[in-house]
Scaffold this active site. Structure first.
Site, PDB file in Angstrom:
ATOM      1  N   TYR A   1      41.714  26.401  37.789  1.00 31.92           N
ATOM      2  CA  TYR A   1      42.486  26.661  38.777  1.00 31.92           C
ATOM      3  C   TYR A   1      41.985  27.120  39.991  1.00 31.92           C
ATOM      4  O   TYR A   1      40.824  27.982  39.982  1.00 31.92           O
ATOM      5  CB  TYR A   1      43.083  28.301  38.283  1.00 31.92           C
ATOM      6  CG  TYR A   1      44.386  28.819  39.026  1.00 31.92           C
ATOM      7  CD1 TYR A   1      45.509  28.700  38.707  1.00 31.92           C
ATOM      8  CD2 TYR A   1      43.934  29.632  40.255  1.00 31.92           C
ATOM      9  CE1 TYR A   1      46.686  29.235  39.194  1.00 31.92           C
ATOM     10  CE2 TYR A   1      45.064  29.946  40.780  1.00 31.92           C
ATOM     11  CZ  TYR A   1      46.316  29.696  40.478  1.00 31.92           C
ATOM     12  OH  TYR A   1      47.451  30.459  41.359  1.00 31.92           O
ATOM     13  N   THR A   2      42.150  26.449  41.084  1.00 35.76           N
ATOM     14  CA  THR A   2      41.207  26.541  42.242  1.00 35.76           C
ATOM     15  C   THR A   2      41.896  27.004  43.608  1.00 35.76           C
ATOM     16  O   THR A   2      41.714  27.135  44.727  1.00 35.76           O
ATOM     17  CB  THR A   2      40.720  25.135  42.623  1.00 35.76           C
ATOM     18  OG1 THR A   2      41.707  24.091  42.807  1.00 35.76           O
ATOM     19  CG2 THR A   2      39.755  24.676  41.679  1.00 35.76           C
TER      20      THR A   2
ATOM     21  N   TYR B   1      39.876  34.551  42.027  1.00 40.12           N
ATOM     22  CA  TYR B   1      39.408  33.323  41.735  1.00 40.12           C
ATOM     23  C   TYR B   1      37.755  33.345  41.591  1.00 40.12           C
ATOM     24  O   TYR B   1      37.258  32.842  40.463  1.00 40.12           O
ATOM     25  CB  TYR B   1      39.481  32.206  42.916  1.00 40.12           C
ATOM     26  CG  TYR B   1      38.894  30.880  43.004  1.00 40.12           C
ATOM     27  CD1 TYR B   1      39.068  29.968  41.763  1.00 40.12           C
ATOM     28  CD2 TYR B   1      37.668  30.613  43.553  1.00 40.12           C
ATOM     29  CE1 TYR B   1      38.237  28.751  41.768  1.00 40.12           C
ATOM     30  CE2 TYR B   1      37.018  29.323  43.696  1.00 40.12           C
ATOM     31  CZ  TYR B   1      37.312  28.611  42.686  1.00 40.12           C
ATOM     32  OH  TYR B   1      36.518  27.360  42.716  1.00 40.12           O
TER      33      TYR B   1
END
Length: 285
Positions: free
Chosen positions: A63-64, A127
């Site tokens: 997941y970026t 993140y």
């Protein structure tokens, strides 16, 4: 030859690994799509491992979306942490070596010094936190691992800064670009080559490594190079981070020291501008 399973084959890095494999006529890599290899579906993964018995697994799935992760914490955690944990557990069961891709965002980036693999990590975004925890899970569960932190990834595939700048530069008269965040752009084709080089070396120097292209640049100067190489005429204005607020905080200086990966695997890492020139030439063909 080693059987190599690429997870996240539909993403930017996965596409680049596939391109290099095709160019070198390798037939030892498997590129299952997400329907066959969803890292959150342990039943699917178990079937995949049982069928192919991979010697190496490259985890390109992540997941970026850095800003969206601030609102989608649970999803970011699931993909980045639980997904990595699922893969590491299966790699341990099947005695596969895992190559796990991480990020410079594990660092706070508030000091203008090269970050080494042993430096203290202090992520300042969801993140970055999830990617750091993914590293820790992999290292805890699986001795046979290579964790590779990279930065500012771009290529001909997917969504990235280079393609965005080429598009915006051709559509607008002026652009304002952040000038006080410094990092090292990484051409995903170069990273793909490095990963396959590490596998082919069969060097059991497991652990944590840094990889990006050589050199350091601000987003503003990176954009200037993109416009010059792309032959795009657009007026640009350098702005501070404070003038472009985002949900997630980003490191101001996250240039990584790459001496370890070069020494261990004999890698010759290209300079960022040389690789950018290659990428833009492909995009403009």
């Amino acid at each position: 030859m080693a059987k190599i399973l690429v997870i996240g084959a539909g993403g930017q890095l996965g596409h680049c690994i596939k391109k290099i494999a095709e160019q070198s006529q390798r037939n030892d890599l498997l590129f299952p799509d997400e329907a066959q290899a969803n890292i959150l579906d342990t039943t699917l993964l178990q079937q995949l491992f049982a069928e192919h018995q991979p010697q190496y697994v490259i985890n390109c799935a992540a997941y970026t979306a850095v800003d969206k992760a601030e609102d989608e914490k649970e999803l970011a955690y699931a993909v980045n942490v639980s997904g990595a944990e699922n893969l590491a557990s299966l790699c341990e069961k099947y005695q596969s070596t895992l190559i796990h891709i991480s990020t410079d965002f594990v660092f706070e980036g508030n000091q203008p010094v090269l970050q080494t693999e042993t430096d203290i990590t202090r992520p300042i975004s969801v993140y970055g936190s999830t990617k750091l925890e993914s590293e820790q899970k992999v290292a805890q569960l699986l001795p046979m691992h290579y964790i590779i932190r990279t930065s500012w990834l771009y290529s001909e595939y997917g969504n990235n800064f280079v393609k965005t700048m080429l598009k915006l530069g051709s559509e607008r008269d002026t652009l304002s670009i952040i000038a006080d965040q410094i990092g090292s752009p990484t051409y995903a084709i170069d990273l793909a080559k490095a990963i396959l080089h590490i596998i082919d070396q069969d060097n059991k120097a497991y652990g944590l490594y840094h990889y990006s292209n050589e050199g350091a640049v601000s987003w503003y100067d990176f954009a200037q190079a993109i416009f010059k190489l792309g032959n795009i005429k657009v007026t640009t204005h350098p702005i501070p981070t404070s003038a472009y607020p985002t949900k997630a905080s980003r490191p101001h200086f996250s240039v990584m020291d790459k001496r370890k990966i070069k020494a261990c695997f004999g890698l010759d890492i290209p300079y960022w501008r040389d690789s950018l020139e290659k990428c833009i030439a492909v995009l403009q063909q």
